[in-house]
Design a protein around this motif. Structure first.
Motif, PDB file in Angstrom:
ATOM      1  N   MET A   1      16.679  18.843 -58.813  1.00 58.13           N
ATOM      2  CA  MET A   1      16.821  17.749 -57.868  1.00 58.13           C
ATOM      3  C   MET A   1      15.479  17.055 -57.672  1.00 58.13           C
ATOM      4  O   MET A   1      14.434  17.691 -57.711  1.00 58.13           O
ATOM      5  CB  MET A   1      17.313  18.270 -56.520  1.00 58.13           C
ATOM      6  CG  MET A   1      18.753  18.743 -56.510  1.00 58.13           C
ATOM      7  SD  MET A   1      19.962  17.441 -56.736  1.00 58.13           S
ATOM      8  CE  MET A   1      20.114  16.840 -55.095  1.00 58.13           C
ATOM      9  N   ASN A   2      15.558  15.773 -57.452  1.00 56.12           N
ATOM     10  CA  ASN A   2      14.380  14.948 -57.238  1.00 56.12           C
ATOM     11  C   ASN A   2      14.279  14.556 -55.774  1.00 56.12           C
ATOM     12  O   ASN A   2      15.289  14.438 -55.089  1.00 56.12           O
ATOM     13  CB  ASN A   2      14.489  13.671 -58.079  1.00 56.12           C
ATOM     14  CG  ASN A   2      14.641  13.960 -59.547  1.00 56.12           C
ATOM     15  OD1 ASN A   2      13.760  14.541 -60.157  1.00 56.12           O
ATOM     16  ND2 ASN A   2      15.767  13.571 -60.122  1.00 56.12           N
ATOM     17  N   THR A   3      13.069  14.317 -55.330  1.00 55.58           N
ATOM     18  CA  THR A   3      12.841  13.805 -53.986  1.00 55.58           C
ATOM     19  C   THR A   3      12.294  12.400 -54.099  1.00 55.58           C
ATOM     20  O   THR A   3      11.343  12.152 -54.849  1.00 55.58           O
ATOM     21  CB  THR A   3      11.837  14.687 -53.221  1.00 55.58           C
ATOM     22  OG1 THR A   3      12.374  16.011 -53.127  1.00 55.58           O
ATOM     23  CG2 THR A   3      11.571  14.142 -51.828  1.00 55.58           C
ATOM     24  N   ALA A   4      12.909  11.483 -53.349  1.00 53.82           N
ATOM     25  CA  ALA A   4      12.456  10.092 -53.336  1.00 53.82           C
ATOM     26  C   ALA A   4      12.303   9.639 -51.894  1.00 53.82           C
ATOM     27  O   ALA A   4      13.016  10.098 -50.994  1.00 53.82           O
ATOM     28  CB  ALA A   4      13.443   9.199 -54.072  1.00 53.82           C
ATOM     29  N   TYR A   5      11.365   8.727 -51.694  1.00 56.61           N
ATOM     30  CA  TYR A   5      11.135   8.096 -50.401  1.00 56.61           C
ATOM     31  C   TYR A   5      11.475   6.628 -50.576  1.00 56.61           C
ATOM     32  O   TYR A   5      10.938   5.969 -51.480  1.00 56.61           O
ATOM     33  CB  TYR A   5       9.675   8.265 -49.972  1.00 56.61           C
ATOM     34  CG  TYR A   5       9.284   9.714 -49.808  1.00 56.61           C
ATOM     35  CD1 TYR A   5       9.331  10.328 -48.563  1.00 56.61           C
ATOM     36  CD2 TYR A   5       8.891  10.479 -50.909  1.00 56.61           C
ATOM     37  CE1 TYR A   5       8.980  11.663 -48.412  1.00 56.61           C
ATOM     38  CE2 TYR A   5       8.549  11.809 -50.763  1.00 56.61           C
ATOM     39  CZ  TYR A   5       8.592  12.393 -49.516  1.00 56.61           C
ATOM     40  OH  TYR A   5       8.256  13.717 -49.369  1.00 56.61           O
ATOM     41  N   ILE A   6      12.370   6.129 -49.730  1.00 58.66           N
ATOM     42  CA  ILE A   6      12.858   4.759 -49.851  1.00 58.66           C
ATOM     43  C   ILE A   6      12.576   4.016 -48.555  1.00 58.66           C
ATOM     44  O   ILE A   6      12.944   4.486 -47.466  1.00 58.66           O
ATOM     45  CB  ILE A   6      14.370   4.727 -50.159  1.00 58.66           C
ATOM     46  CG1 ILE A   6      14.655   5.476 -51.465  1.00 58.66           C
ATOM     47  CG2 ILE A   6      14.878   3.283 -50.219  1.00 58.66           C
ATOM     48  CD1 ILE A   6      16.137   5.641 -51.769  1.00 58.66           C
ATOM     49  N   ALA A   7      11.931   2.849 -48.670  1.00 61.48           N
ATOM     50  CA  ALA A   7      11.699   1.981 -47.519  1.00 61.48           C
ATOM     51  C   ALA A   7      12.877   1.027 -47.380  1.00 61.48           C
ATOM     52  O   ALA A   7      13.388   0.512 -48.380  1.00 61.48           O
ATOM     53  CB  ALA A   7      10.409   1.193 -47.709  1.00 61.48           C
ATOM     54  N   LEU A   8      13.305   0.804 -46.150  1.00 66.84           N
ATOM     55  CA  LEU A   8      14.386  -0.125 -45.845  1.00 66.84           C
ATOM     56  C   LEU A   8      13.864  -1.169 -44.873  1.00 66.84           C
ATOM     57  O   LEU A   8      13.104  -0.840 -43.952  1.00 66.84           O
ATOM     58  CB  LEU A   8      15.572   0.586 -45.190  1.00 66.84           C
ATOM     59  CG  LEU A   8      16.291   1.663 -45.987  1.00 66.84           C
ATOM     60  CD1 LEU A   8      15.653   3.010 -45.783  1.00 66.84           C
ATOM     61  CD2 LEU A   8      17.743   1.722 -45.581  1.00 66.84           C
ATOM     62  N   ALA A 122       1.204  -1.686 -43.278  1.00 67.47           N
ATOM     63  CA  ALA A 122       1.461  -0.809 -42.141  1.00 67.47           C
ATOM     64  C   ALA A 122       2.954  -0.655 -41.895  1.00 67.47           C
ATOM     65  O   ALA A 122       3.410   0.420 -41.509  1.00 67.47           O
ATOM     66  CB  ALA A 122       0.752  -1.344 -40.892  1.00 67.47           C
ATOM     67  N   PHE A 123       3.738  -1.712 -42.153  1.00 68.46           N
ATOM     68  CA  PHE A 123       5.179  -1.626 -41.902  1.00 68.46           C
ATOM     69  C   PHE A 123       5.880  -0.658 -42.848  1.00 68.46           C
ATOM     70  O   PHE A 123       7.014  -0.260 -42.593  1.00 68.46           O
ATOM     71  CB  PHE A 123       5.843  -3.011 -41.947  1.00 68.46           C
ATOM     72  CG  PHE A 123       5.847  -3.687 -43.290  1.00 68.46           C
ATOM     73  CD1 PHE A 123       6.870  -3.458 -44.198  1.00 68.46           C
ATOM     74  CD2 PHE A 123       4.840  -4.572 -43.641  1.00 68.46           C
ATOM     75  CE1 PHE A 123       6.887  -4.088 -45.438  1.00 68.46           C
ATOM     76  CE2 PHE A 123       4.849  -5.211 -44.871  1.00 68.46           C
ATOM     77  CZ  PHE A 123       5.868  -4.970 -45.772  1.00 68.46           C
ATOM     78  N   VAL A 124       5.201  -0.237 -43.913  1.00 65.74           N
ATOM     79  CA  VAL A 124       5.715   0.801 -44.808  1.00 65.74           C
ATOM     80  C   VAL A 124       5.082   2.149 -44.481  1.00 65.74           C
ATOM     81  O   VAL A 124       5.772   3.167 -44.381  1.00 65.74           O
ATOM     82  CB  VAL A 124       5.437   0.443 -46.291  1.00 65.74           C
ATOM     83  CG1 VAL A 124       5.796   1.605 -47.207  1.00 65.74           C
ATOM     84  CG2 VAL A 124       6.187  -0.812 -46.694  1.00 65.74           C
ATOM     85  N   MET A 125       3.777   2.149 -44.294  1.00 65.50           N
ATOM     86  CA  MET A 125       3.067   3.414 -44.141  1.00 65.50           C
ATOM     87  C   MET A 125       3.334   4.107 -42.809  1.00 65.50           C
ATOM     88  O   MET A 125       3.402   5.339 -42.769  1.00 65.50           O
ATOM     89  CB  MET A 125       1.559   3.200 -44.335  1.00 65.50           C
ATOM     90  CG  MET A 125       1.178   2.799 -45.757  1.00 65.50           C
ATOM     91  SD  MET A 125       1.871   3.882 -47.048  1.00 65.50           S
ATOM     92  CE  MET A 125       1.270   5.479 -46.560  1.00 65.50           C
ATOM     93  N   VAL A 126       3.497   3.348 -41.736  1.00 58.68           N
ATOM     94  CA  VAL A 126       3.760   3.991 -40.443  1.00 58.68           C
ATOM     95  C   VAL A 126       5.098   4.740 -40.486  1.00 58.68           C
ATOM     96  O   VAL A 126       5.153   5.920 -40.118  1.00 58.68           O
ATOM     97  CB  VAL A 126       3.671   2.976 -39.286  1.00 58.68           C
ATOM     98  CG1 VAL A 126       4.219   3.564 -37.985  1.00 58.68           C
ATOM     99  CG2 VAL A 126       2.222   2.514 -39.102  1.00 58.68           C
ATOM    100  N   PRO A 127       6.203   4.099 -40.957  1.00 62.09           N
ATOM    101  CA  PRO A 127       7.443   4.873 -41.055  1.00 62.09           C
ATOM    102  C   PRO A 127       7.371   6.023 -42.061  1.00 62.09           C
ATOM    103  O   PRO A 127       7.949   7.081 -41.829  1.00 62.09           O
ATOM    104  CB  PRO A 127       8.492   3.846 -41.487  1.00 62.09           C
ATOM    105  CG  PRO A 127       7.907   2.521 -41.234  1.00 62.09           C
ATOM    106  CD  PRO A 127       6.422   2.686 -41.220  1.00 62.09           C
ATOM    107  N   LEU A 128       6.647   5.832 -43.169  1.00 67.34           N
ATOM    108  CA  LEU A 128       6.506   6.919 -44.142  1.00 67.34           C
ATOM    109  C   LEU A 128       5.768   8.093 -43.510  1.00 67.34           C
ATOM    110  O   LEU A 128       6.185   9.252 -43.652  1.00 67.34           O
ATOM    111  CB  LEU A 128       5.789   6.438 -45.406  1.00 67.34           C
ATOM    112  CG  LEU A 128       5.542   7.505 -46.469  1.00 67.34           C
ATOM    113  CD1 LEU A 128       6.838   8.148 -46.955  1.00 67.34           C
ATOM    114  CD2 LEU A 128       4.766   6.904 -47.649  1.00 67.34           C
TER     115      LEU A 128
END
Length: 165
Positions: A1-8, A122-128
């Protein structure tokens, strides 16, 4: 299984419905399991300014799909939820970006992993960093939490936690 991080992201009403629908469609796929969701953050637009504020978040998924099939499915969801690519960085019903996929580095015509500009936004990194502060970004040799610390404080402070879905 793979792990992915997806921004919405979404800035066309009903913003939260588009986020929820995209997550449901991802989780309903037999080869994808949504494991974790960040808080939802409200942010001002970047680039093209004549548009409404965005709701942004990041999810962690486990998947049997390879990065190309995951991208194709994300684009299928975007199209199904009415995304139109009219203006670069313009308004959208839903935007799905693969940020990280395992610890892979790839750069092909239509897919770059890790996402090439994620650490500048920041709008990606803060939620990540909210959902996975220890997520490792191999191209930067740092974690998401460490990357947030390097962003300008005025950008980080301009992001407002909107809630959870």
């Amino acid at each position: 299984m793979n792990t992915a991080y997806i921004a919405l992201g979404s800035n066309i009403s009903p913003r939260e419905v588009f986020l929820k629908d995209a997550i449901t469609l991802l989780d309903d796929h037999e080869g994808i399991e949504v494991r974790k969701k960040s808080a939802v953050y409200e942010t001002a637009p970047v680039g093209y300014m004549e548009q409404s504020d965005f709701l942004n978040m990041v999810i962690v998924v486990r998947t049997r799909l390879n990065p190309f099939d995951l991208l194709q499915y994300c684009q299928q969801i975007e199209g199904g939820l009415g995304r139109e690519r009219v203006v670069k960085w313009g308004p959208r019903t839903i935007d799905l970006d693969i940020l990280l996929f395992n610890h892979e580095n790839m750069n092909v015509e239509f897919l770059t992993i890790p996402h090439p500009h994620m650490h500048e936004r920041a709008f990606v990194m803060v939620p990540l960093a909210d959902v996975a502060p220890q997520a490792y970004m191999p191209h930067l040799r740092q974690t998401a939490g460490e990357a947030v610390e390097l962003l300008p404080s005025e950008e980080v402070n301009s992001i407002r936690e909107w809630g959870r879905i």
